[in-house]
Design an enzyme around this catalytic site. Structure first.
Site, short mmCIF file in Angstrom:
data_model
loop_
_atom_site.label_atom_id
_atom_site.label_comp_id
_atom_site.label_asym_id
_atom_site.label_seq_id
_atom_site.Cartn_x
_atom_site.Cartn_y
_atom_site.Cartn_z
N ASP A 10 -3.05 8.14 -1.50
CA ASP A 10 -4.39 8.72 -1.60
C ASP A 10 -4.80 9.21 -0.21
O ASP A 10 -4.11 8.95 0.77
CB ASP A 10 -5.41 7.70 -2.12
CG ASP A 10 -5.55 6.50 -1.20
OD1 ASP A 10 -4.65 6.27 -0.37
OD2 ASP A 10 -6.55 5.78 -1.30
N ASP A 26 0.85 -1.18 0.00
CA ASP A 26 0.00 0.00 0.00
C ASP A 26 0.89 1.24 0.00
O ASP A 26 2.13 1.14 0.03
CB ASP A 26 -0.97 -0.03 1.18
CG ASP A 26 -0.28 -0.07 2.52
OD1 ASP A 26 0.95 0.13 2.59
OD2 ASP A 26 -0.96 -0.31 3.53
N SER A 27 0.28 2.40 -0.04
CA SER A 27 1.07 3.63 -0.17
C SER A 27 1.59 4.14 1.17
O SER A 27 2.46 5.00 1.21
CB SER A 27 0.19 4.73 -0.78
OG SER A 27 -0.80 5.11 0.16
N GLY A 28 1.03 3.62 2.24
CA GLY A 28 1.36 4.12 3.57
C GLY A 28 0.37 5.15 4.07
O GLY A 28 0.30 5.43 5.27
N GLY A 29 -0.40 5.71 3.14
CA GLY A 29 -1.30 6.80 3.51
C GLY A 29 -2.36 6.40 4.53
O GLY A 29 -2.59 7.10 5.51
N PHE A 30 -2.99 5.26 4.30
CA PHE A 30 -4.08 4.84 5.18
C PHE A 30 -3.59 4.72 6.62
O PHE A 30 -4.26 5.15 7.57
CB PHE A 30 -4.66 3.51 4.69
CG PHE A 30 -5.78 3.00 5.56
CD1 PHE A 30 -7.06 3.53 5.45
CD2 PHE A 30 -5.55 2.00 6.49
CE1 PHE A 30 -8.09 3.06 6.25
CE2 PHE A 30 -6.58 1.53 7.30
CZ PHE A 30 -7.85 2.06 7.18
N ASP A 68 -7.34 -7.59 0.02
CA ASP A 68 -6.42 -7.86 1.13
C ASP A 68 -7.21 -7.62 2.39
O ASP A 68 -8.12 -6.78 2.41
CB ASP A 68 -5.22 -6.91 1.11
CG ASP A 68 -5.58 -5.55 1.66
OD1 ASP A 68 -5.33 -5.30 2.84
OD2 ASP A 68 -6.14 -4.72 0.90
N GLN A 89 -11.59 6.89 -5.07
CA GLN A 89 -12.18 7.34 -3.82
C GLN A 89 -13.55 7.95 -4.09
O GLN A 89 -14.05 7.85 -5.22
CB GLN A 89 -11.24 8.35 -3.13
CG GLN A 89 -9.97 7.73 -2.55
CD GLN A 89 -10.22 6.88 -1.31
OE1 GLN A 89 -11.34 6.82 -0.79
NE2 GLN A 89 -9.18 6.17 -0.85
N GLY A 115 -11.17 3.33 0.44
CA GLY A 115 -12.08 4.11 1.26
C GLY A 115 -13.34 3.41 1.68
O GLY A 115 -14.29 4.04 2.13
#
Lengths: 342, 342
Positions: free
Chosen positions: B114, B60-64, B236, B159, B186
């Site tokens: 995101d 993942d991007s790390g953002g969440f 996932d 999103q 999201g």
């Protein structure tokens, strides 16, 4: 014997315990009598079937952990009354009840109830506990004659602290009762390596050499080597499993604390001289990361490696003895493991 | 995809993850960038080698997780500044840095940064976050053109909350940018199963059917079945692993909370319809005992069984789709798993 306290050698599948080379494991009567409970375990078919372990199981009497873990407890000639450390429920452990429980568990090798006291203690106190343990050995033997099954065995436990005269008296009294195996108990409770080794050396000659001699709750690789040099045949210890969970690897190059920053970028295998697949597959850097991250896989890998190391160490000693080269093996191995020659 | 947050699918050996049927696993950029650190991981040869996983890895991007786990954080057009939840150290995650980190990790499938907001939120707030995510998708794509390697891919993330017009606008803007795969992000953030399914149904038709469609962070077996019915290809979720550690087994007969007293003397296998060796080998009574005793083996066994179940569930859906019998499979399986027909 790897220690399977409550019906599992912590963090290992039974197949891994077997693959590590273990023939026999230990279960703790105190824990099992409280959870799942001895009668329930019997209804479930006994410990072997419950945990899917098809080799022999040795159980302790429960006495040591009653003394060290339970809350309020009261020792009398009859036995020891105590409260569960889980729920405060009240229990009574007598020599007879301990054997009954071990038979409900289905243990292949059972241990008499004894009183293990802290060291140092007054000589009179050590003697009192030793004499009580001899009387409990007699009662345990009678109970085992009632509850035991063919193929099962009851071992007695020599007590007497680090006092060699008391150890000799204990051993002689128990040998007169004729058990199929004898344990040396009450050591590794704070007396130190030198005092422990001296006590073993003063005790073993009073035990028959054709029967197994079992040093309870010991110990470091050095402890094992020095105890075998003095005639001990069997051990149990939580060191390989407990240390593994906490980040220490026992390797053929010595002990590694994988939590240390020095391993953060060490891509070498955890122990290239081990036969454990995990010791060869995973890097020290990965183990360091897992332990620092408190990941279960870190505990799993290091417990597996350590249990394998302990089994390999014992197998190496058996081979060296059989080949008549134990003394040279002992000197070389102690140097290799980072112990000073003694 | 089983979730391997910090470089390990919790409580499983990589061989077990593979044996369960998994082709690809997920790693969490947020965790890995903090420990062991992206540059360090690159020096160690990348995540595949580090954790001994020879299949693909999606990150993942790390953002969440910046949004959900870190302490102080500040979101700007540029990215998100935050403090590590380990040590308070300060970090900046931009679309470009996220891609750079994912390339240092060596991820085969990478995700754009995101902004995922909680639901419910105001429509204007959802739209703002969605538009920002589209701009970050563009920047991520340019960064990936710089850092990415042949064979790696970057997915965009749709999103827009549960607002179908915003979802459509997001999907169309991202499709215009031409990514090799698209995620629906999201969701599973509090909107409930019905709203989630309706959002998927309103989003998927705006994504190209010949490219993978990935529903992030979902879900229960029912969620997976209903999402597949609406065109989702990839998932996932930590449910199989997290629930396993806490005593829940996902079985072909439905969900079992093995902590419950009803299993204390249940000698039946945990799941006789599973292909996981542990599901057949160990009794529910033993799993109950291990979980009640907080033994690692309990987490190990149930995580293994659950990961296998999720892989079997996905494999069964693929087979049913290939055979043109997905609708009947779906009705039968939902009944078998204890879900009411919907």
């Amino acid at each position: 014997m790897p220690v399977g306290t409550v019906g599992t050698v912590k963090a290992l599948y039974p197949e891994q315990v077997r693959q590590a080379g273990a023939d026999i494991i230990l279960g703790n009567t105190y824990h099992l009598m409280l959870r799942p409970g001895a009668e329930r375990l019997a209804r479930l078919g006994g410990l072997h079937s419950f945990m899917r372990w098809d080799g022999p199981i040795l159980t302790d009497s429960g006495g040591f952990q009653v003394m060290s873990l339970s809350g309020l407890r009261k020792l009398t000639e009859d036995g020891v009354a105590f409260q569960s450390h889980f729920d405060g429920s009240k229990h009574m452990l007598t020599p007879e009840r301990s054997i009954e429980i071990q038979c409900l568990i289905g243990a292949d090798i059972q241990m008499q109830l004894d009183e293990c006291i802290e060291l140092p203690s007054e000589r009179a106190e050590i003697e009192r506990a030793m004499q009580l343990s001899v009387r409990w050995a007699e009662r345990s033997k009678r109970a085992f004659e009632q509850y035991g099954k063919p193929g099962q065995a009851l071992f007695a436990i020599v007590q007497g602290g680090t006092d060699l005269a008391l150890r000799q008296a204990s051993a002689e009294a128990l040998v007169a009762l004729d058990f199929p195996g004898y344990a040396v108990g009450g050591l590794a409770v704070g007396e130190g390596h030198e005092a422990m080794v001296a006590t073993i050396a003063g005790t073993v000659p009073h035990l028959p050499s054709h029967k197994p001699r079992y040093l309870m709750g010991v110990g470091t690789p050095l402890d094992l080597i020095e105890a075998v040099a003095r005639g001990i045949d069997m051990f149990d210890c939580v060191m390989p499993t407990r240390n593994g969970r906490h980040g220490t690897a026992f390797t053929w190059g010595g002990r590694l604390n994988l939590r240390n920053a020095q391993f953060a970028e060490d891509l070498s295998p955890i122990d290239e001289r081990s036969t454990c697949p995990a010791a060869l597959k995973y890097s020290r850097a990965y183990a360091h990361h897992l332990i620092r991250s408190e990941e279960l896989l870190g505990s799993m890998i290091l417990t597996w490696i350590n249990t394998t190391f302990y089994q390999e160490l014992m197998a190496a000693m058996r081979a060296a003895i059989a080949d008549g080269r134990f003394d040279s093996w002992r000197a070389e191995t102690k140097a290799q493991l980072g112990y000073l020659a003694t």
